[in-house]
Each structure stands twice: as C-alpha cells, then as structure tokens.
Design an enzyme around this catalytic site. Structure first.
Site, PDB file in Angstrom:
ATOM      1  N   TYR A 119      30.082 -55.146  38.241  1.00  7.17           N
ATOM      2  CA  TYR A 119      29.185 -54.008  38.086  1.00  7.17           C
ATOM      3  C   TYR A 119      27.765 -54.498  37.829  1.00  7.17           C
ATOM      4  CZ  TYR A 119      29.617 -54.788  33.039  1.00  7.17           C
ATOM      5  OH  TYR A 119      29.606 -55.342  31.778  1.00  7.17           O
ATOM      6  N   CYS A 120      26.823 -53.655  38.214  1.00  8.49           N
ATOM      7  CA  CYS A 120      25.409 -53.925  37.985  1.00  8.49           C
ATOM      8  C   CYS A 120      24.725 -52.584  37.739  1.00  8.49           C
ATOM      9  CB  CYS A 120      24.803 -54.704  39.148  1.00  8.49           C
ATOM     10  SG  CYS A 120      24.831 -53.844  40.728  1.00  8.49           S
ATOM     11  N   THR A 121      23.428 -52.551  37.845  1.00  6.88           N
ATOM     12  CA  THR A 121      22.705 -51.319  37.537  1.00  6.88           C
ATOM     13  C   THR A 121      22.616 -50.371  38.720  1.00  6.88           C
ATOM     14  OG1 THR A 121      21.415 -52.540  35.915  1.00  6.88           O
ATOM     15  CG2 THR A 121      20.575 -50.400  36.561  1.00  6.88           C
TER      16      THR A 121
END
Length: 135
Positions: A119-121
């Site tokens: 996951y990331c932004t």
C-alpha cells in the site's frame, strides 16, 4: 452559475468575482511541463505487469486470513505517522531508494509462497514497486 450553486447549497460562497482580461494570461506565474515520471524512481515506467488491485474488503480479508508479507511502499516518515500492523517499514526517503531496499532485504525471496500486500498513498508508488517485484 455561482448564484445557482449558492441557492442549491443553501449558503453563501466567498468567491472573488472579477472580469477576465482576455488580452493576458489569467495566471501569469502558472507553469506546467511534461515530466517523464510523476514519482521519480529511476525505474522504467510499468506497462501491464503490475500487481492486481485489491478492494478494501479483499485487502482486509487477506490481512486477517492469510500470513501475507505487508509492504508499506511509502517513505519512513509516512510509515511512522500511521501504518497497518505487521507492515514492513522500508528505510527509504524517496522511491529512488526502493530497489536497493528490496534487493538488500531479500523481499522477493521472503515473499515466495505467500501473498504480498502493498500500500501507498495514491497508487503510483505501488504500481512501480509491484512492477519491480514482478520483473
């Protein structure tokens, strides 16, 4: 348009109204340029070999039901602000450091036989990171 919007919302909007002078640019300091990458990684742009996207429900189910390798693809500061329990904190400041982290910490070797959740932004970093892991 603004009056209709104010009426529909039932409130007054604080908006500056000024006539447009079409003889000059409305935003003279505005500057836009084409860039090779949105997030600079030094890696080629991913084509089609990125990991499949997971819905929030599928991500949660994988967290609860399986023993995934959870990779936080954000930088260390973002991880420290908040992260999923059990996720790895990559000791990186920029995405350009991602490959070095993956190679030195043997991420691909540790991921064999288990699901990998990343996951990331906003998604750009995960696209590039997943393409690198799948290469």
């Amino acid at each position: 348009y603004l009056r209709d919007l104010e009426k529909e919302l039932g409130l007054a909007l604080d908006a500056k109204r000024a006539p447009l002078d079409s003889s000059r640019a409305p935003f003279p300091d505005f500057f836009a340029k084409a860039a090779a990458e949105i997030v600079s990684t030094g890696m080629p742009a991913p084509k089609a070999d990125t990991a499949p996207h997971a819905s929030a429900a599928a991500f949660r189910a994988a967290l609860l039901e399986e023993k995934p390798l959870i990779l936080d693809v954000r930088n260390g500061f973002e991880h420290d602000v908040g992260h999923f329990a059990g996720s790895e904190r990559a000791p990186i400041r920029t995405m350009a450091e991602w490959r070095g982290y993956v190679d030195s910490s043997r991420v691909v070797e540790r991921a064999k036989g288990r699901p990998v959740l990343m996951y990331c932004t906003g998604g750009v970093r995960c696209e590039k990171a997943s393409a690198y892991l799948r290469a």
